[in-house]
Structure formats: structure tokens, C-alpha cells
Design a protein around this motif. Structure first.
Motif, PDB file in Angstrom:
ATOM      1  N   ALA A  23       0.818  -1.219   0.000  1.00  0.00           N
ATOM      2  CA  ALA A  23       0.000   0.000   0.000  1.00  0.00           C
ATOM      3  C   ALA A  23       0.850   1.267   0.000  1.00  0.00           C
ATOM      4  CB  ALA A  23      -0.927   0.002   1.213  1.00  0.00           C
ATOM      5  N   SER A  24       2.076   1.177   0.522  1.00  0.00           N
ATOM      6  CA  SER A  24       2.924   2.378   0.623  1.00  0.00           C
ATOM      7  C   SER A  24       3.790   2.605  -0.609  1.00  0.00           C
ATOM      8  CB  SER A  24       3.818   2.269   1.864  1.00  0.00           C
ATOM      9  OG  SER A  24       4.661   1.136   1.791  1.00  0.00           O
ATOM     10  N   ARG A  25       3.611   1.787  -1.640  1.00  0.00           N
ATOM     11  CA  ARG A  25       4.387   1.975  -2.863  1.00  0.00           C
ATOM     12  C   ARG A  25       4.009   3.290  -3.538  1.00  0.00           C
ATOM     13  NH1 ARG A  25       3.825  -3.047  -6.724  1.00  0.00           N
ATOM     14  NH2 ARG A  25       1.635  -2.435  -6.412  1.00  0.00           N
ATOM     15  N   LEU A  26       4.986   3.890  -4.183  1.00  0.00           N
ATOM     16  CA  LEU A  26       4.744   5.137  -4.902  1.00  0.00           C
ATOM     17  C   LEU A  26       4.182   4.852  -6.291  1.00  0.00           C
ATOM     18  CD1 LEU A  26       8.012   7.094  -4.032  1.00  0.00           C
ATOM     19  CD2 LEU A  26       5.726   7.603  -3.178  1.00  0.00           C
ATOM     20  N   LEU A  48       7.502  14.260   1.566  1.00  0.00           N
ATOM     21  CA  LEU A  48       6.479  13.372   2.126  1.00  0.00           C
ATOM     22  C   LEU A  48       5.243  14.158   2.548  1.00  0.00           C
ATOM     23  CD1 LEU A  48       5.627  10.558   3.076  1.00  0.00           C
ATOM     24  CD2 LEU A  48       6.794  11.019   5.242  1.00  0.00           C
ATOM     25  N   LEU A  49       5.426  15.299   3.184  1.00  0.00           N
ATOM     26  CA  LEU A  49       4.284  16.131   3.598  1.00  0.00           C
ATOM     27  C   LEU A  49       3.479  16.615   2.396  1.00  0.00           C
ATOM     28  CD1 LEU A  49       5.911  18.275   6.441  1.00  0.00           C
ATOM     29  CD2 LEU A  49       4.245  16.434   6.703  1.00  0.00           C
ATOM     30  N   THR A  50       4.177  16.971   1.319  1.00  0.00           N
ATOM     31  CA  THR A  50       3.490  17.427   0.108  1.00  0.00           C
ATOM     32  C   THR A  50       2.641  16.324  -0.493  1.00  0.00           C
ATOM     33  OG1 THR A  50       5.282  18.985  -0.352  1.00  0.00           O
ATOM     34  CG2 THR A  50       3.829  18.413  -2.181  1.00  0.00           C
ATOM     35  N   LEU A  51       3.174  15.101  -0.543  1.00  0.00           N
ATOM     36  CA  LEU A  51       2.418  13.978  -1.091  1.00  0.00           C
ATOM     37  C   LEU A  51       1.174  13.690  -0.260  1.00  0.00           C
ATOM     38  CD1 LEU A  51       5.244  11.457  -2.106  1.00  0.00           C
ATOM     39  CD2 LEU A  51       3.931  12.977  -3.596  1.00  0.00           C
ATOM     40  N   LYS A  52       1.298  13.752   1.044  1.00  0.00           N
ATOM     41  CA  LYS A  52       0.157  13.450   1.916  1.00  0.00           C
ATOM     42  C   LYS A  52      -0.897  14.555   1.868  1.00  0.00           C
ATOM     43  CE  LYS A  52       2.437  10.286   5.088  1.00  0.00           C
ATOM     44  NZ  LYS A  52       1.594   9.142   4.640  1.00  0.00           N
ATOM     45  N   GLU A  53      -0.462  15.805   1.626  1.00  0.00           N
ATOM     46  CA  GLU A  53      -1.420  16.903   1.527  1.00  0.00           C
ATOM     47  C   GLU A  53      -2.257  16.827   0.248  1.00  0.00           C
ATOM     48  OE1 GLU A  53       0.807  20.465   1.862  1.00  0.00           O
ATOM     49  OE2 GLU A  53       1.099  20.313   4.039  1.00  0.00           O
ATOM     50  N   HIS A  54      -1.641  16.361  -0.836  1.00  0.00           N
ATOM     51  CA  HIS A  54      -2.335  16.330  -2.121  1.00  0.00           C
ATOM     52  C   HIS A  54      -3.010  14.993  -2.403  1.00  0.00           C
ATOM     53  CE1 HIS A  54       0.321  19.820  -2.641  1.00  0.00           C
ATOM     54  NE2 HIS A  54      -0.501  20.207  -3.589  1.00  0.00           N
ATOM     55  N   MET A  55      -2.649  13.968  -1.649  1.00  0.00           N
ATOM     56  CA  MET A  55      -3.229  12.653  -1.878  1.00  0.00           C
ATOM     57  C   MET A  55      -3.698  12.091  -0.546  1.00  0.00           C
ATOM     58  SD  MET A  55      -0.399  11.274  -4.609  1.00  0.00           S
ATOM     59  CE  MET A  55       0.006  12.262  -6.051  1.00  0.00           C
ATOM     60  N   ASP A  56      -5.015  12.095  -0.366  1.00  0.00           N
ATOM     61  CA  ASP A  56      -5.598  11.693   0.920  1.00  0.00           C
ATOM     62  C   ASP A  56      -5.369  10.224   1.232  1.00  0.00           C
ATOM     63  OD1 ASP A  56      -6.530  14.283   1.188  1.00  0.00           O
ATOM     64  OD2 ASP A  56      -8.469  13.832   0.247  1.00  0.00           O
ATOM     65  N   ASN A  57      -5.309   9.383   0.216  1.00  0.00           N
ATOM     66  CA  ASN A  57      -5.180   7.937   0.435  1.00  0.00           C
ATOM     67  C   ASN A  57      -3.735   7.460   0.350  1.00  0.00           C
ATOM     68  OD1 ASN A  57      -7.993   7.664   0.689  1.00  0.00           O
ATOM     69  ND2 ASN A  57      -8.240   7.509  -1.551  1.00  0.00           N
ATOM     70  N   SER A  58      -2.800   8.376   0.526  1.00  0.00           N
ATOM     71  CA  SER A  58      -1.386   7.999   0.438  1.00  0.00           C
ATOM     72  C   SER A  58      -0.909   7.384   1.751  1.00  0.00           C
ATOM     73  CB  SER A  58      -0.537   9.234   0.107  1.00  0.00           C
ATOM     74  OG  SER A  58       0.830   8.903   0.117  1.00  0.00           O
ATOM     75  N   TYR A  59      -0.325   6.206   1.662  1.00  0.00           N
ATOM     76  CA  TYR A  59       0.242   5.527   2.830  1.00  0.00           C
ATOM     77  C   TYR A  59       1.762   5.462   2.740  1.00  0.00           C
ATOM     78  CZ  TYR A  59      -4.572   4.054   3.598  1.00  0.00           C
ATOM     79  OH  TYR A  59      -5.926   4.049   3.815  1.00  0.00           O
ATOM     80  N   THR A  60       2.346   6.338   1.930  1.00  0.00           N
ATOM     81  CA  THR A  60       3.795   6.347   1.734  1.00  0.00           C
ATOM     82  C   THR A  60       4.512   6.749   3.019  1.00  0.00           C
ATOM     83  OG1 THR A  60       3.486   6.963  -0.572  1.00  0.00           O
ATOM     84  CG2 THR A  60       5.661   7.317   0.353  1.00  0.00           C
TER      85      THR A  60
END
Length: 241
Positions: A23-26, A48-60
Motif C-alpha cells: 500500500a505504501s508503494r509510490l 512526504l508532507l506534500t504527497l500526503k497533503e495532495h493525496m488523501d489515500n497515500s500511505y507512503t
């Protein structure tokens, strides 16, 4: 052969997929974002913060960010070693740099300075701060940092050097390269501020005998506090200093 004894789970299902390797794969889009932000010198935690802000379902996780950065850097470097890539970039950006070899094919010391920093060095040539940081990188090399001071009290990075060791020979070589940045021999620096690094202080006397060597007040205060802690309690030390 594996025999299945019980086909049911012996624990409850996880409430979140955070930390799961699949699930945490990019995704491809996320890898492009990581590469673009890496080009812009953005820190991994901010990526990492940018990815989580723009993608709600990101588990990276931060581990995946570091892995993606390493893959990107390896693709840019290609078949070059890290030192070869550094030399290539210094030439590409027209840095002024010197290096010397050990055993004919191993770089032991390298010195570099930006062309704009050389202009500032010759324009503001009165006071310079020199510090040597030991073994704070994965290559276990000494980083020599030279900082200049403008007439308005602003500072600028003059030059950097990776040195094989903290021996006098290495530091003298780096300071000789630093002296070579000055275009006029009658307009050399006047004051050099260092800590009480004996190798550095002796190198300054050798390369810049006409300059005044002052000790850094920050390092003096730090040493005084360390000595005073032995004599007085920690609560009193703040009131004294």
C-alpha cells in the motif's frame, strides 16, 4: 510441502494500511513529483508532507521517499561514480575547483568555489570565518567551510573543501587554494576567525602569516560553559552566563 492447519486469522484485521509495503508503494505520478522536488533541493520530509497533503489515500512512508530519491540520483549519475559525477557537475556549472590524488586514481582532497563567491571574496576581503567539521558525513571526511563577511555584517559562503584528514598538510593545501582565489596579492584578507583547532591555526600562520587570527567567541563561550558545569550546578550556570 506446507500443511494448512487453520485457515482463519488468529488476530484482528489491521485498521490502517500504514506501513504495509504494497500500500505504501509510490505511483508513477508520485515518483515524478519526488524527482521534480529533488531537483529543487526539497528535503525528503517536506516531499512526504506534500504527497500526503495532495493525496488523501497515500500511505507512503519516509523510507519509500528515500528509496525513490536514491533511484532518481542513480539514474541521473548513470555509470559514473559519485566522485566522477561531482567533477562533472563542477565543470558543468563552471565552479573553480582543485583536487589532488592519492595512489594515482583516488581523490583525497577537493576544493571548490562558485564564481560569484570569488567575486564577493575579492570585493569583501577583510574578515573570513573558517571552520572544520570532522566526520559528519558518510564518507568520514573533514569538511572545511570558509565564510566571508560583508561591510554590512552579512555573510556569504566563500569556498568548501573535503579533506582526507585533519592533518596540517591537508589544511595547508586547502588554504593555499583559498589564497589562490584572491586576484590581487596586495589585497589579501586581514582577519581570520577560527576555533582553537591547532592544525587550522598553524595552517593559517603558514599560508596567511600577515593575517590576524582571532578565536571564535561562540566556541569560547561553549568551552567556558563546559568547564563551569564541573565547578557549579546546572541551575546556576545559566545565571552566570
Amino acid at each position: 510441502m506446507v500443511n494448512l492447519i487453520c485457515g482463519s486469522h488468529n488476530h484482528e484485521l489491521a485498521k490502517s494500511l500504514m506501513g504495509h509495503p504494497y500500500a505504501s508503494r509510490l505511483t508513477k505520478e508520485e515518483k515524478i513529483i519526488v524527482a521534480d522536488m529533488t531537483k529543487s533541493m526539497v528535503k525528503p520530509r517536506n516531499i512526504l508532507l506534500t504527497l500526503k497533503e495532495h493525496m488523501d489515500n497515500s500511505y507512503t512512508t519516509i523510507k519509500q521517499i528515500y528509496n525513490a530519491i536514491n533511484v532518481y540520483c542513480s539514474s541521473v549519475r548513470g555509470s559514473n561514480t559519485e566522485m566522477q559525477q561531482l567533477m562533472k557537475l563542477l565543470e558543468w556549472d563552471q565552479y573553480i575547483h582543485w583536487h589532488r590524488l592519492k595512489d594515482e586514481d583516488v581523490v583525497c582532497d577537493i576544493f571548490w568555489s562558485h564564481p560569484d563567491a570569488v567575486k564577493l571574496t575579492n570585493a569583501c576581503n577583510l574578515v573570513f570565518l573558517i571552520d572544520n567539521t570532522y566526520k559528519t558525513n558518510r564518507y568520514r571526511l573533514s569538511l572545511l567551510d570558509i565564510v566571508g563577511v560583508t561591510p554590512t555584517g552579512m555573510t556569504f559562503s566563500t569556498a568548501f573543501a573535503y579533506l582526507e584528514g585533519e592533518r596540517l598538510n591537508n589544511v595547508v593545501w586547502a588554504l593555499q587554494r583559498f589564497r589562490g582565489l584572491f586576484l590581487r596579492r596586495d589585497a589579501l584578507l586581514g582577519v581570520i576567525v577560527t576555533n582553537r583547532d591547532l592544525a587550522l591555526m598553524n595552517a593559517v600562520k603558514t599560508v596567511f602569516p600577515e593575517a590576524i587570527n582571532l578565536l571564535c567567541r561562540f566556541h569560547i563561550d561553549k568551552n567556558v560553559k563546559a568547564k563551569c558545569k564541573i565547578l557549579v550546578g546546572k541551575k546556576k550556570i545559566h545565571g552566570i552566563m
